[in-house]
Design a protein around this motif. Structure first.
Motif, PDB file in Angstrom:
ATOM      1  N   THR A 178      10.911 -26.922  32.810  1.00 10.68           N
ATOM      2  CA  THR A 178      10.227 -28.113  32.287  1.00 10.68           C
ATOM      3  C   THR A 178      10.864 -29.406  32.782  1.00 10.68           C
ATOM      4  N   SER A 179      12.113 -29.334  33.258  1.00  8.94           N
ATOM      5  CA  SER A 179      12.755 -30.528  33.815  1.00  8.94           C
ATOM      6  C   SER A 179      12.053 -31.011  35.081  1.00  8.94           C
ATOM      7  N   GLU A 180      11.271 -30.120  35.717  1.00 15.90           N
ATOM      8  CA  GLU A 180      10.533 -30.489  36.922  1.00 15.90           C
ATOM      9  C   GLU A 180       9.058 -30.767  36.646  1.00 15.90           C
ATOM     10  N   THR A 181       8.635 -30.557  35.403  1.00 19.82           N
ATOM     11  CA  THR A 181       7.219 -30.797  35.073  1.00 19.82           C
ATOM     12  C   THR A 181       7.113 -31.857  33.973  1.00 19.82           C
ATOM     13  N   ILE A 182       7.118 -31.445  32.708  1.00 15.21           N
ATOM     14  CA  ILE A 182       6.852 -32.397  31.627  1.00 15.21           C
ATOM     15  C   ILE A 182       8.019 -33.354  31.379  1.00 15.21           C
ATOM     16  N   PHE A 183       9.236 -32.992  31.808  1.00 16.03           N
ATOM     17  CA  PHE A 183      10.380 -33.883  31.616  1.00 16.03           C
ATOM     18  C   PHE A 183      10.850 -34.505  32.929  1.00 16.03           C
ATOM     19  N   SER A 184      10.055 -34.416  33.970  1.00 18.43           N
ATOM     20  CA  SER A 184      10.442 -35.019  35.246  1.00 18.43           C
ATOM     21  C   SER A 184      10.274 -36.543  35.164  1.00 18.43           C
TER      22      SER A 184
END
Length: 436
Positions: A178-184
């Motif tokens: 998710t660090s590369e999608t919703i939390f990027s």
């Protein structure tokens, strides 16, 4: 100027846009017609796909019905109602009402889109009751419009899917944290820009003259005898013991699931609302009466959701969805692939309004095409997610729950939602050009 445009567009939409159920039927016939054109020798296979897919959403339909019912029943508890009224006091001017509603609803959408459906609907109803200077259709649009942001939130269906071990595209794209999608950083920037600018557009659309205030729906309440013979049966109906004990069982389960790390999903929210309602209503009779009073507002969902399930099935089997996706991506390059993916997802979402269902349709085609051009899988996933959320603004499917609660038709808010959709599409396209 924007207020004048919004007013004219709203009047035009109210004159020509039919009821949401009519739209669902027209979309069904449209997909059938195009499907037969694409596969003229197989019309019966499309009919079979429609029939087989018609009931696929039964579980989801019941989840949404219970979400509305349990949320409305909980909101009818006296101290909860008073709390909502206190929150509504802050919205003592039209501008405050629009911004306040958007921000609270947007915060709820960020936490969980299912929770936001009930929070936004009940909030606008309370604000509308207290503030007759608010243009109620625009207020409802303000509560609904954060649906365009949900893909950046904690319940993002695509973001959470690709972060799950052994998801159906894991062999192709791997597991994307998710660090590369919703939390990027890119996702957060797009979210913040839209979160700040959308309420400005909403306020600029506010009518300068006469407004349409909230009108209380007249409901036929169940008549309960004020006095009756004290019997074991009546005692069981009126005692708080049964409701409290049953509600506590449900609450213990919910707390346990959170402790063991379960995500916030529709089933958990429904059981939470149901359990709290049982505890706070004081008796099973009171709880049952509140359920009966709220039940009428769920009929559009029960009627229309199966049609959209059928549409998605026909869209897949006819090859129409595949044709749209391949046609758009065939003219893209590495620099523009995310933009075309975003636009494609927006178009597909108008016919197949389901984040998870859309990813199942679009992902297997979009991901390999993008990766062949050197586009990061996380970028592809979020482009589909943003496109799916974008046209939620003008797709009646997701607006049905809030409209059911407040008693409006899709035509009352669609003019304002269309302008917001234009703004969201323009801003997101520009940001994606620089960020992805």
């Amino acid at each position: 100027m924007l207020a004048s445009i919004a007013d004219r567009l709203s009047r035009l939409v109210q004159r020509y846009l039919p009821d949401a159920f009519v739209i669902a039927v027209l979309l069904t016939l449209l997909v059938f017609g195009i499907g037969i054109f694409l596969k003229p020798a197989e019309p019966l296979s499309l009919v079979k796909s429609f029939g087989d897919g018609f009931w696929v959403y039964l579980t989801f339909t019941m989840q949404m019905v219970l979400l509305l019912l349990t949320g409305m029943v909980l909101a009818s508890v006296p101290f909860v109602k008073k709390g909502l009224q206190q929150l509504a006091k802050w919205a003592d001017t039209p501008t405050k009402a629009y911004v306040y509603t958007f921000c609270l609803s947007g915060a709820a959408y960020y936490i969980n889109w299912g929770l936001a459906v009930v929070v936004g609907a009940i909030l606008v109803r309370e604000i509308g009751r207290r503030n007759q200077n608010v243009h109620f259709p625009l207020l409802v649009a303000a509560a609904y419009s954060p649906t365009a942001l949900y893909t950046a939130g904690l319940s993002s269906s695509i973001g959470l899917t690709v972060a799950t071990n052994d998801h159906f595209l894991a062999d192709l794209m791997g597991v994307i944290p998710t660090s590369e999608t919703i939390f990027s950083p890119s996702t957060i920037i797009i979210f913040l820009v839209l979160f700040v600018t959308m309420p400005v557009i909403i306020c600029l659309m506010a009518p300068k003259g006469q407004v349409t205030p909230y009108e209380e729906k007249i409901t036929q309440k169940v008549k309960v005898p004020t006095s009756e013979e004290a019997t074991p049966a009546s005692w069981l109906e009126k005692t708080p013991i049964l409701g409290v004990v049953t509600g506590l069982i449900g609450m213990i389960y919910v707390i346990h699931e959170f402790i063991v790390g379960r995500d916030l999903d529709l089933n958990i929210i429904n059981l939470l609302f149901l359990s709290l309602g049982l505890i706070f209503h004081g008796s099973l009779r009171s709880f049952g009466e509140a359920f009966k009073e709220a039940a009428g507002s769920t009929s559009p969902i029960i009627l229309q959701f199966p049609f959209y399930a059928g549409i998605i099935a026909v869209l897949t089997s006819s090859g129409l969805g595949e044709s749209i996706i391949k046609g758009m991506t065939s003219i893209a390059n590495k620099e523009t692939f995310d933009i075309f993916t975003y636009w494609t997802a927006g178009i597909v979402n108008l016919l197949a309004p389901s984040g998870g269902g859309q990813w199942a349709l679009q992902g297997p085609l979009q991901v390999p095409a993008g990766m062949n051009l050197g586009v990061e899988p996380s970028t592809i996933a979020m482009a589909v997610g943003w496109g799916d959320a974008w046209t939620n603004l003008i797709q009646p499917f997701w607006a049905l729950p809030i409209l059911s609660i407040v008693g409006l038709h899709i035509r009352h808010i669609m003019g304002y939602c269309f302008i917001l959709a234009v703004w969201v599409g323009f801003v997101t396209t520009i940001l994606m050009l620089f960020l992805y």
